[in-house]
Design an enzyme around this catalytic site. Structure first.
Site, mmCIF file in Angstrom:
data_model
loop_
_atom_site.group_PDB
_atom_site.id
_atom_site.type_symbol
_atom_site.label_atom_id
_atom_site.label_comp_id
_atom_site.label_asym_id
_atom_site.label_seq_id
_atom_site.Cartn_x
_atom_site.Cartn_y
_atom_site.Cartn_z
ATOM 1 N NE ARG A 131 -3.924 -2.112 2.255
ATOM 2 C CZ ARG A 131 -3.750 -3.067 3.175
ATOM 3 N NH1 ARG A 131 -2.793 -2.938 4.069
ATOM 4 N NH2 ARG A 131 -4.535 -4.111 3.200
ATOM 5 C CE LYS A 153 -2.611 12.693 -15.378
ATOM 6 N NZ LYS A 153 -3.113 12.901 -16.736
ATOM 7 C CD GLU A 195 3.880 14.928 -23.900
ATOM 8 O OE1 GLU A 195 3.379 15.994 -23.498
ATOM 9 O OE2 GLU A 195 3.236 13.865 -24.009
ATOM 10 C CE LYS A 237 2.894 16.705 -16.242
ATOM 11 N NZ LYS A 237 3.129 15.389 -16.827
ATOM 12 C CD GLU A 247 -5.990 14.520 -15.903
ATOM 13 O OE1 GLU A 247 -5.710 13.431 -15.426
ATOM 14 O OE2 GLU A 247 -5.717 14.841 -17.058
ATOM 15 N NE ARG A 251 -1.950 16.129 -13.892
ATOM 16 C CZ ARG A 251 -1.284 15.393 -13.030
ATOM 17 N NH1 ARG A 251 -1.512 15.524 -11.733
ATOM 18 N NH2 ARG A 251 -0.401 14.520 -13.439
ATOM 19 C CG ASN A 255 -4.173 14.964 -21.067
ATOM 20 O OD1 ASN A 255 -3.162 14.294 -21.137
ATOM 21 N ND2 ASN A 255 -4.983 14.940 -20.025
ATOM 22 C CG HIS A 258 -1.668 13.925 -24.566
ATOM 23 N ND1 HIS A 258 -1.021 15.080 -24.922
ATOM 24 C CD2 HIS A 258 -0.768 13.206 -23.847
ATOM 25 C CE1 HIS A 258 0.215 15.068 -24.423
ATOM 26 N NE2 HIS A 258 0.390 13.949 -23.774
ATOM 27 C CG HIS A 262 -4.084 8.963 -25.388
ATOM 28 N ND1 HIS A 262 -4.660 9.427 -24.223
ATOM 29 C CD2 HIS A 262 -2.747 9.019 -25.187
ATOM 30 C CE1 HIS A 262 -3.700 9.765 -23.370
ATOM 31 N NE2 HIS A 262 -2.533 9.523 -23.925
ATOM 32 C CG HIS A 275 2.917 9.402 -25.311
ATOM 33 N ND1 HIS A 275 1.540 9.303 -25.241
ATOM 34 C CD2 HIS A 275 3.244 10.529 -24.626
ATOM 35 C CE1 HIS A 275 1.067 10.324 -24.550
ATOM 36 N NE2 HIS A 275 2.075 11.084 -24.167
#
Lengths: 381, 381
Positions: A131, A153, A195, A237, A247, A251, A255, A258, A262, A275
């Site tokens: 955990r 992330k 990016e 960022k 997010e 935020r 993207n 993206h 994606h 990517h």
């Protein structure tokens, strides 16, 4: 501010990510990962585990191991197969297997040595092992230095969607060693530049001007230029993430490119398009959609497209389905994490330097896809 | 305080778990889960997903579905195989498959309908799906009502260790419907009582006195007695967790009986001993170790053993290895999450009503294991 910054000739810079009790520093310089001093402030523990992949391990694992040997009684290494195609549960489980076989306790510190895939998987393993154990990122690609190093992330892919299973989990430290970029294939340098370029249209057109002037130096891996580009990307960022760690709103502007990107990555099979390549073509598509909605003019779209091209990136999307290409894009985009109740949320440019998140009529999106895609583009390996 | 509380005849009680912006209520009463009003304050979303198992689904899923139908446009159900043996990645993935196949977005609310395994897995799925969606617990066993409903621990097992992969993740609401306990096998009622009895020695001997007086009523599922027992257990656990959400120190006292108990569970193969059965025998072993260290007297050990026996629980550990039983226990206990650098941390009783966490000499631990174990005990199915 950015213009002033450029007057200073730096060889090392630290950006502080301010997230209350989850704050951490990002150190940017050449030749950091082999030095014990780099890791002096890392959490104490009996054991450390370096998680890396088959490509990076022979290049840098021994250096990092040596740097950590004085601080941790045992330093183990877990070597994962390389590539986005392995960003799945089975590969993640190799990390858990290694941790449990070595009897690692909940103070054990994980070190992610590699690109975004290694960072995302190591971060999720650290978030989930017992955990939560501490972790440190040592990103060795340009993309991971400017992107996955900030924001906490972590994730793995699911056959039905990219990054669908993961956690928000912050590292203790990020070490961006610019010397590791020397070993990067040119195609991955370009993917990282996607990016970096992104931060111009969404937040800082002065940085975009600077990128237009330094794109060739960046492609040639000039360290002074790289330090400034990584630094400014990380600063922007960090500012955005600091406003919105989980997010909830702002935020999402990170993207930009993206949503389309994606769809290309998923539609072509993960790992076929990088990517950053998807983001490159995706930014052009998102810019065209912004123009179609009257938010930017054709000159801006052209200027962005030109810089993406100069970076060595594809500027047209792949054809995912010859029979109904737009339909294929839309189907992928509806399962994007930003979608709400099936409505696709696009990150658009609302005038140069400012992003906005909004829906768009399907018919318009289809037209943009039809305009921006071409058979057989993008893969330049 | 507890004595006063008992003077009031209640049929419904709400305990507020205070964890800042992760606070949530636990509602305890009979006949809650079929009522729309119970879920009125749950987060809004287009979709809700009930996660349950093959045993609980036919008993309660339709009621819960009906209660949620007015609030959520779509209410899906994911049915997992029943049992601790299925608390693994493959079963967890059934939840992710269902969520993605239904196109669930990041506002989708998960409802865990079942015992601790369903709660732990649904919680971890909620923590990880798209990096976090809201979830509600509807625990249908006594054990999960008093234990896994508080504390935000979610996890799955790994072949090398129980609950090794998971997250701290808080629900939005916990609904303890006492009517669901009517359908519980007697063996599982006893297993739940183990976690209730635990709160006496570690925190509240007045509650222990009350339990001695009401253990038969509890075994007969008297709802007035159950309400008080669930309420007090949840209150104590909430107090402890509120002091130490991430288990840095104090919270470890909640694992009284668990270090030995986990060794039994793991050594016998998950699912053969119920968790509460392991904790029952484990508490007797931990009490003996406390006595061996001079922390409590023989009368206390006897009194605790007697109550555990009256609850219908095993009071002796299983023999895990006829050749070296103590060695087998020690090997399992060294991979316990509480262990640090291979040193086992035991939760011991430092005088009735107070717990302490400390190491103990191997020789002493071996003697206790030899004293407290017997061949063929514990499984009463």
């Amino acid at each position: 501010m950015f213009a002033e910054m450029l007057a200073v000739t730096e060889t090392c810079h630290t950006v502080h990510i301010d997230l209350g009790d989850r704050s951490y520093p990002i150190v940017i310089a050449a030749d950091l990962l082999g030095q014990a001093a780099t890791f002096a402030a890392c959490p104490d523990a009996a054991q450390a585990v370096i998680v890396t992949n088959t490509t990076v391990q022979p290049l840098y694992a021994a250096q990092l191991q040596a740097a950590l040997a004085g601080k941790y009684r045992q330093v183990h290494t877990v070597v994962l197969p390389d590539g986005e195609a392995h960003k799945d549960w089975q590969t993640l489980n190799l990390i858990f297997d290694g941790l449990l076989q070595q009897g690692c306790d909940r103070k054990t510190v994980l070190f992610a040595l590699g690109g975004g895939v290694v960072g995302d998987m190591t971060g999720f393993a650290a978030a989930s092992y017992m955990r939560g154990v501490p972790f440190v990122q040592v990103p060795t690609t340009l993309l991971s230095q400017v992107d996955s190093s900030v924001g906490g992330k972590t994730a793995i892919n699911h056959p039905l969607g990219k990054n669908m299973i993961g956690a928000f989990y912050q590292p203790q430290l990020v070490v961006c060693d610019l010397a590791t970029l020397d070993s990067l294939p040119q195609r991955e340098v370009a993917a990282g530049l996607a990016e970096i370029i992104k931060y111009g249209p969404i937040a800082d057109m002065a940085f975009f001007d600077w990128l237009e002037a330094h794109i060739d130096a960046l492609r040639q891996r000039d360290r002074t230029a790289l330090l400034q580009a990584v630094r400014r990307s990380v600063e922007i960022k960090a500012w955005v993430v600091g406003q919105d760690e989980k997010e909830a709103g702002l935020r999402a502007v990170l993207n930009f490119g993206h949503t389309f990107g994606h769809a290309i990555e998923a539609g072509m099979g993960y790992g076929n398009w990088l990517h950053g390549e998807g983001v490159g073509a995706g930014m052009v598509m998102a810019a065209h959609l912004s123009q179609a909605l009257g938010l930017v003019d054709a000159a801006f779209v052209q200027r962005l497209t030109r810089l993406i091209e100069r970076a060595g990136l594809p500027t047209r999307g792949a054809v995912l389905d010859a029979a109904d290409n737009a339909g294929a894009y839309l189907a992928h985009m509806r399962v994007d994490k930003k979608a709400e109740a099936g409505e696709i949320r696009f990150v658009l440019i609302d005038g140069p330097g400012k992003a906005v998140v909004r829906a768009a009529p399907d018919a318009l999106v289809r037209r943009v896809i039809d305009t921006c895609c071409a058979q057989g583009v993008g893969i330049q390996a």
